[in-house]
Scaffold this active site. Structure first.
Site, PDB file in Angstrom:
ATOM      1  N   HIS A 268      29.508 111.161  39.962  1.00 31.29           N
ATOM      2  CA  HIS A 268      30.490 111.795  40.859  1.00 31.29           C
ATOM      3  C   HIS A 268      30.679 110.856  42.057  1.00 31.29           C
ATOM      4  O   HIS A 268      31.054 109.699  41.870  1.00 31.29           O
ATOM      5  CB  HIS A 268      29.926 113.186  41.233  1.00 31.29           C
ATOM      6  CG  HIS A 268      30.878 114.122  41.885  1.00 31.29           C
ATOM      7  ND1 HIS A 268      32.209 113.872  42.044  1.00 31.29           N
ATOM      8  CD2 HIS A 268      30.681 115.358  42.445  1.00 31.29           C
ATOM      9  CE1 HIS A 268      32.784 114.899  42.663  1.00 31.29           C
ATOM     10  NE2 HIS A 268      31.874 115.816  42.923  1.00 31.29           N
ATOM     11  N   HIS A 307      37.817 109.501  33.964  1.00 35.86           N
ATOM     12  CA  HIS A 307      37.877 110.725  34.754  1.00 35.86           C
ATOM     13  C   HIS A 307      38.071 111.905  33.808  1.00 35.86           C
ATOM     14  O   HIS A 307      38.755 111.785  32.810  1.00 35.86           O
ATOM     15  CB  HIS A 307      39.054 110.668  35.743  1.00 35.86           C
ATOM     16  CG  HIS A 307      38.897 111.628  36.867  1.00 35.86           C
ATOM     17  ND1 HIS A 307      39.265 112.945  36.764  1.00 35.86           N
ATOM     18  CD2 HIS A 307      38.381 111.463  38.101  1.00 35.86           C
ATOM     19  CE1 HIS A 307      38.985 113.534  37.905  1.00 35.86           C
ATOM     20  NE2 HIS A 307      38.451 112.671  38.737  1.00 35.86           N
ATOM     21  N   ASP A 363      36.891 105.649  42.896  1.00 35.68           N
ATOM     22  CA  ASP A 363      35.721 104.900  43.337  1.00 35.68           C
ATOM     23  C   ASP A 363      35.792 103.413  43.008  1.00 35.68           C
ATOM     24  O   ASP A 363      34.981 102.629  43.483  1.00 35.68           O
ATOM     25  CB  ASP A 363      34.445 105.479  42.699  1.00 35.68           C
ATOM     26  CG  ASP A 363      34.176 106.880  43.210  1.00 35.68           C
ATOM     27  OD1 ASP A 363      34.298 107.072  44.418  1.00 35.68           O
ATOM     28  OD2 ASP A 363      33.863 107.770  42.398  1.00 35.68           O
TER      29      ASP A 363
HETATM   30  N1  CMC Z   1      32.833 103.278  30.684  1.00 32.93           N
HETATM   31  C1  CMC Z   1      32.779 103.222  29.331  1.00 32.93           C
HETATM   32  N2  CMC Z   1      33.068 104.257  28.523  1.00 32.93           N
HETATM   33  C2  CMC Z   1      33.396 105.412  29.100  1.00 32.93           C
HETATM   34  C3  CMC Z   1      33.463 105.561  30.494  1.00 32.93           C
HETATM   35  C4  CMC Z   1      33.179 104.441  31.292  1.00 32.93           C
HETATM   36  N3  CMC Z   1      33.231 104.527  32.631  1.00 32.93           N
HETATM   37  N4  CMC Z   1      33.814 106.823  30.814  1.00 32.93           N
HETATM   38  C5  CMC Z   1      33.957 107.462  29.641  1.00 32.93           C
HETATM   39  N5  CMC Z   1      33.713 106.594  28.599  1.00 32.93           N
HETATM   40  C6  CMC Z   1      33.806 106.910  27.163  1.00 32.93           C
HETATM   41  C7  CMC Z   1      32.662 107.816  26.722  1.00 32.93           C
HETATM   42  O1  CMC Z   1      31.567 107.072  26.288  1.00 32.93           O
HETATM   43  C8  CMC Z   1      33.327 108.591  25.615  1.00 32.93           C
HETATM   44  O2  CMC Z   1      33.410 107.751  24.477  1.00 32.93           O
HETATM   45  P1  CMC Z   1      33.247 108.388  22.988  1.00 32.93           P
HETATM   46  O3  CMC Z   1      34.409 109.324  22.828  1.00 32.93           O
HETATM   47  O4  CMC Z   1      33.266 107.220  22.082  1.00 32.93           O
HETATM   48  O5  CMC Z   1      31.925 109.103  22.996  1.00 32.93           O
HETATM   49  C9  CMC Z   1      34.776 108.791  26.110  1.00 32.93           C
HETATM   50  O6  CMC Z   1      35.011 107.665  26.986  1.00 32.93           O
HETATM   51  C10 CMC Z   1      34.994 110.087  26.834  1.00 32.93           C
HETATM   52  O7  CMC Z   1      34.078 110.151  27.923  1.00 32.93           O
HETATM   53  P2  CMC Z   1      33.307 111.448  28.411  1.00 32.93           P
HETATM   54  O8  CMC Z   1      31.956 111.030  28.876  1.00 32.93           O
HETATM   55  O9  CMC Z   1      33.406 112.522  27.374  1.00 32.93           O
HETATM   56  O10 CMC Z   1      34.215 111.858  29.657  1.00 32.93           O
HETATM   57  P3  CMC Z   1      33.847 112.928  30.768  1.00 32.93           P
HETATM   58  O11 CMC Z   1      35.112 113.578  31.133  1.00 32.93           O
HETATM   59  O12 CMC Z   1      32.720 113.795  30.344  1.00 32.93           O
HETATM   60  O13 CMC Z   1      33.301 112.016  31.963  1.00 32.93           O
HETATM   61  C11 CMC Z   1      33.227 110.641  33.876  1.00 32.93           C
HETATM   62  C12 CMC Z   1      34.063 111.626  33.055  1.00 32.93           C
HETATM   63  C13 CMC Z   1      33.969 110.328  35.171  1.00 32.93           C
HETATM   64  C14 CMC Z   1      31.874 111.285  34.225  1.00 32.93           C
HETATM   65  C15 CMC Z   1      33.005 109.353  33.029  1.00 32.93           C
HETATM   66  O14 CMC Z   1      34.258 108.764  32.746  1.00 32.93           O
HETATM   67  C16 CMC Z   1      32.082 108.360  33.747  1.00 32.93           C
HETATM   68  O15 CMC Z   1      30.866 108.475  33.619  1.00 32.93           O
HETATM   69  N6  CMC Z   1      32.660 107.359  34.496  1.00 32.93           N
HETATM   70  C17 CMC Z   1      31.847 106.437  35.264  1.00 32.93           C
HETATM   71  C18 CMC Z   1      31.355 107.087  36.549  1.00 32.93           C
HETATM   72  C19 CMC Z   1      32.462 107.248  37.561  1.00 32.93           C
HETATM   73  O16 CMC Z   1      33.245 106.329  37.826  1.00 32.93           O
HETATM   74  N7  CMC Z   1      32.520 108.428  38.189  1.00 32.93           N
HETATM   75  C20 CMC Z   1      33.488 108.735  39.246  1.00 32.93           C
HETATM   76  C21 CMC Z   1      34.491 109.744  38.810  1.00 32.93           C
HETATM   77  S1  CMC Z   1      35.910 109.883  39.914  1.00 32.93           S
HETATM   78  C22 CMC Z   1      35.335 110.412  41.430  1.00 32.93           C
HETATM   79  C23 CMC Z   1      34.486 111.621  41.412  1.00 32.93           C
HETATM   80  O17 CMC Z   1      34.660 112.555  40.630  1.00 32.93           O
HETATM   81  O18 CMC Z   1      33.614 111.677  42.246  1.00 32.93           O
END
Ligand code: CMC
Length: 433
Positions: A268, A307, A363
């Site tokens: 987050h 996201h 971010d």
């Molecule tokens: N790098 C590589 N692969 C990714 C990433 C990433 N940053 N984010 C998602 N994926 C992949 C994930 O592995 C999954 O692949 P598969 O379908 O093959 O299993 C697919 O994309 C869908 O991801 P998810 O984990 O189901 O997505 P989510 O909605 O649960 O998670 C998230 C959203 C923001 C937690 C995630 O994208 C992430 O961990 N990003 C990196 C951390 C980050 O930048 N966070 C800040 C978010 S914005 C500001 C805030 O909210 O505070």
């Protein structure tokens, strides 16, 4: 049959049910009538991480994740970032309308005159270890304010609630700045009421021996824009924590501390600090490709990418990218920007990221900009928490005044044992670890 309804056939019983559809949702409680017999509890939905469940009605923030749209109370984020100040936006979030000139003047006055902390709070902060992370200090000190303002627990008294809201918005920059000064071992600086919200924050962070702190106007404005962009983002992890914890009718200091705790996590608000670590680890533009490869293989995540809601470019990231250029004209270009731009370029062309709709989020560029402005990476999440406090409090107030809301209490699907016989200790077998 009414058009806005959903008909469900339960194949277990062959019974048919019709439930109303409102705002593209059905009420989960309407499913409870679907039973296989009198002993059956009734149908529930199972939705880990709330992927498809609306937990409230809200008129504060609108996001269209597919189109990359973000609006506060109907105003596009781009327009607010260009024309407003952070305190004007905080007023908008809380009261639903932009303030008149007179209202804004009073609002700014009120917030400015609540920036001071009780001296005991200063002593409390002095007790932290010299190396404490500023976000840990921030969270704990906000919680400690609950002991300074015990009347804050009267959450249903509208005037009292507003008093605490003003206090919190006024005091979060002071606490944030003290957590930084503690970390670097400098004496705390008291607020200066002649300065704007962001200028005063900079004063409390960076004033040394000069009699009056003069903020660099371009940096103060850029920080104000960053505060606007971070002010609210509907039902994200920390806001849900704020609503959930606040629903027990605890006081706003404890609820904001809980929300800030949720924000601290690397998935987050903690992601901005992680982005800088990632760029340091990559080191140079020519290593980007390898790093992206590791992300595709699932070994790492690209921090600042992806996201839950945005499946298009995060509109905040676009504004930050533009604003960063203005900051770099004053501070000089952060060399990490080139690595970030290369990372973005490669990722946006790569099928893995395109297919999963993974774009830079808020971010991704904010950390590079914060660093150029003179902030240490440990402060980045605290910088996120300051403006988000206005959003958390708006959402908290909306929750408390919503007659449909009750104490938050999700259901579970129990997968454990059925009733078991107690085994005396001498007859138990060890569980192999
Ligand atoms: N790098 C590589 N692969 C990714 C990433 C990433 N940053 N984010 C998602 N994926 C992949 C994930 O592995 C999954 O692949 P598969 O379908 O093959 O299993 C697919 O994309 C869908 O991801 P998810 O984990 O189901 O997505 P989510 O909605 O649960 O998670 C998230 C959203 C923001 C937690 C995630 O994208 C992430 O961990 N990003 C990196 C951390 C980050 O930048 N966070 C800040 C978010 S914005 C500001 C805030 O909210 O505070």
């Amino acid at each position: 049959m009414a058009e806005n309804t959903l008909t469900i056939t339960d194949n277990r019983t062959n019974k048919t049910y019709t439930v109303p559809v409102e705002n593209g949702t059905i009420r989960a409680m309407d499913l409870r009538q679907i039973k296989t017999g009198p002993e059956d509890f009734g149908l529930m939905t199972y939705d880990p991480a709330f992927l498809n469940t609306a937990s409230c009605k809200s008129s504060i923030t609108f996001i269209d994740g597919d189109k990359g749209i973000l609006r506060y109370r109907g105003y596009p984020i781009e327009v607010l970032a260009e024309h407003s100040t952070f305190l004007e936006v905080a007023y908008l979030l809380l009261f639903g309308e932009l303030p008149t000139e007179k209202e804004l003047k009073q609002w700014v006055y009120d917030i400015t005159h609540h920036t001071m902390l009780h001296e005991t709070t200063k002593k409390f902060m002095e007790g932290f270890r010299y190396s404490a992370h500023p976000m840990s200090m921030f969270v704990s000190t906000i919680a400690a304010l609950s002991s300074v303002y015990p009347e804050a627990k009267n959450v249903h008294d509208a005037a009292n609630r507003m008093h605490q809201i003003v206090r919190l918005i006024g005091k979060v920059p002071s606490i944030a700045a003290m957590s930084y000064r503690h970390n670097v071992g400098f004496p705390y600086v008291y607020p200066d009421n002649d300065l704007s919200y962001t200028e005063n924050f900079m004063n409390m962070l960076w004033k040394m021996v000069e009699p009056k702190y003069a903020a660099q106007p371009a940096i103060a404005r850029a920080l104000d824009i960053l505060f606007i962009l971070h002010a609210d983002h509907e039902q994200n992890c920390s806001t849900s924590a704020m609503r959930s914890v606040g629903s027990s009718q605890t006081d706003p200091y404890l609820a904001v501390a809980s929300a800030a705790s949720a924000l601290a996590g690397p998935l987050h608000g903690g992601a901005n600090e992680e982005v800088l670590k990632m760029l340091d680890e990559i080191g140079s533009k020519d290593k980007v490709w390898d790093y992206v490869k590791r992300a595709k293989e699932g070994h790492i995540k690209l921090m600042g990418f992806g996201h839950r809601i945005y499946k298009n470019y995060d509109p905040r990231a676009k504004i930050i990218k533009w604003s960063a250029e203005q900051v770099f004209q004053v501070t000089g270009r952060n060399p990490k920007l080139d690595i970030a731009l290369e990372l973005e370029r490669i990722a946006l062309e790569d099928e893995y990221f395109v297919k999963r709709k993974l774009y830079p989020n808020v971010d991704f560029y904010s950390g590079i900009m914060y660093q150029a402005m003179g902030f240490r990476p440990e402060m980045f999440t605290v910088l996120f928490a300051i403006p988000r406090t206005a959003g958390w409090l708006s959402q908290w107030q909306e929750m408390l005044t919503d007659p449909e809301q009750k104490i938050a209490r999700p259901r579970q699907v129990y997968t454990g044992h059925d009733v078991r016989q107690f085994v005396p200790i001498e007859k138990r077998t060890a569980v192999t670890v």
